[in-house]
Design a protein around this motif. Structure first.
Motif, PDB file in Angstrom:
ATOM      1  N   MET A   1       0.782  -1.154  -0.114  1.00  0.00           N
ATOM      2  CA  MET A   1      -0.052  -0.066   0.065  1.00  0.00           C
ATOM      3  C   MET A   1       0.771   1.181   0.005  1.00  0.00           C
ATOM      4  N   THR A   5      -2.244   5.631  -3.576  1.00  0.00           N
ATOM      5  CA  THR A   5      -3.088   4.620  -3.850  1.00  0.00           C
ATOM      6  C   THR A   5      -4.158   4.892  -2.604  1.00  0.00           C
ATOM      7  N   ILE A   6      -3.981   5.435  -1.343  1.00  0.00           N
ATOM      8  CA  ILE A   6      -4.891   5.657  -0.457  1.00  0.00           C
ATOM      9  C   ILE A   6      -5.703   6.949  -0.863  1.00  0.00           C
ATOM     10  N   LEU A   9      -8.180   5.959  -3.271  1.00  0.00           N
ATOM     11  CA  LEU A   9      -9.368   5.523  -2.846  1.00  0.00           C
ATOM     12  C   LEU A   9     -10.311   6.329  -2.017  1.00  0.00           C
ATOM     13  N   LEU A  54     -12.064   3.196   2.508  1.00  0.00           N
ATOM     14  CA  LEU A  54     -10.835   2.257   2.537  1.00  0.00           C
ATOM     15  C   LEU A  54     -11.179   0.776   2.884  1.00  0.00           C
ATOM     16  N   GLU A  56     -11.962  -3.203   3.925  1.00  0.00           N
ATOM     17  CA  GLU A  56     -11.232  -3.941   4.945  1.00  0.00           C
ATOM     18  C   GLU A  56      -9.491  -3.554   4.872  1.00  0.00           C
ATOM     19  N   ARG A  57      -9.205  -2.725   4.135  1.00  0.00           N
ATOM     20  CA  ARG A  57      -7.803  -2.328   4.125  1.00  0.00           C
ATOM     21  C   ARG A  57      -7.266  -1.786   5.473  1.00  0.00           C
ATOM     22  N   GLY A  60      -5.630  -3.878   8.178  1.00  0.00           N
ATOM     23  CA  GLY A  60      -4.833  -4.887   7.178  1.00  0.00           C
ATOM     24  C   GLY A  60      -3.783  -4.183   6.744  1.00  0.00           C
ATOM     25  N   GLU A  61      -4.076  -3.720   5.209  1.00  0.00           N
ATOM     26  CA  GLU A  61      -2.897  -3.471   4.696  1.00  0.00           C
ATOM     27  C   GLU A  61      -2.331  -2.050   5.174  1.00  0.00           C
ATOM     28  N   ILE A  62      -3.401  -1.276   5.642  1.00  0.00           N
ATOM     29  CA  ILE A  62      -3.064   0.144   6.310  1.00  0.00           C
ATOM     30  C   ILE A  62      -3.319  -0.093   7.751  1.00  0.00           C
TER      31      ILE A  62
END
Length: 77
Positions: A1, A5-6, A9, A54, A56-57, A60-62
């Protein structure tokens, strides 16, 4: 990530929003989000709107996202 990208989104999920996102380690980020959608909303409700973009990120990824949320007027725009 990554920060770009954030930003994409958030801006796609909140039409008309402008986001600036920073984060050097790929899991901890800071974002300033300016959106008309925040008008009349308390900070917690504003943050929930951003988190919803965002999905489920978050968690998780964030790992962490520090938010500053403003209406265009609050941002001086």
């Amino acid at each position: 990530m990554n920060a770009d990208t954030i930003r994409q989104l958030i801006e796609q999920g909140l039409p008309g929003a402008q986001a600036q996102v920073q984060g050097d380690d790929g899991v901890h980020f800071e974002a300033t989000v300016v959106a008309e959608a925040f008008r009349g909303k308390l900070p917690l409700a504003r943050h929930r709107l951003v988190y919803a973009t965002l999905g489920e990120r978050m968690g998780g990824e964030i790992h962490a996202l520090a938010l500053k949320t403003m209406t265009p007027e609050e941002a001086g725009r």
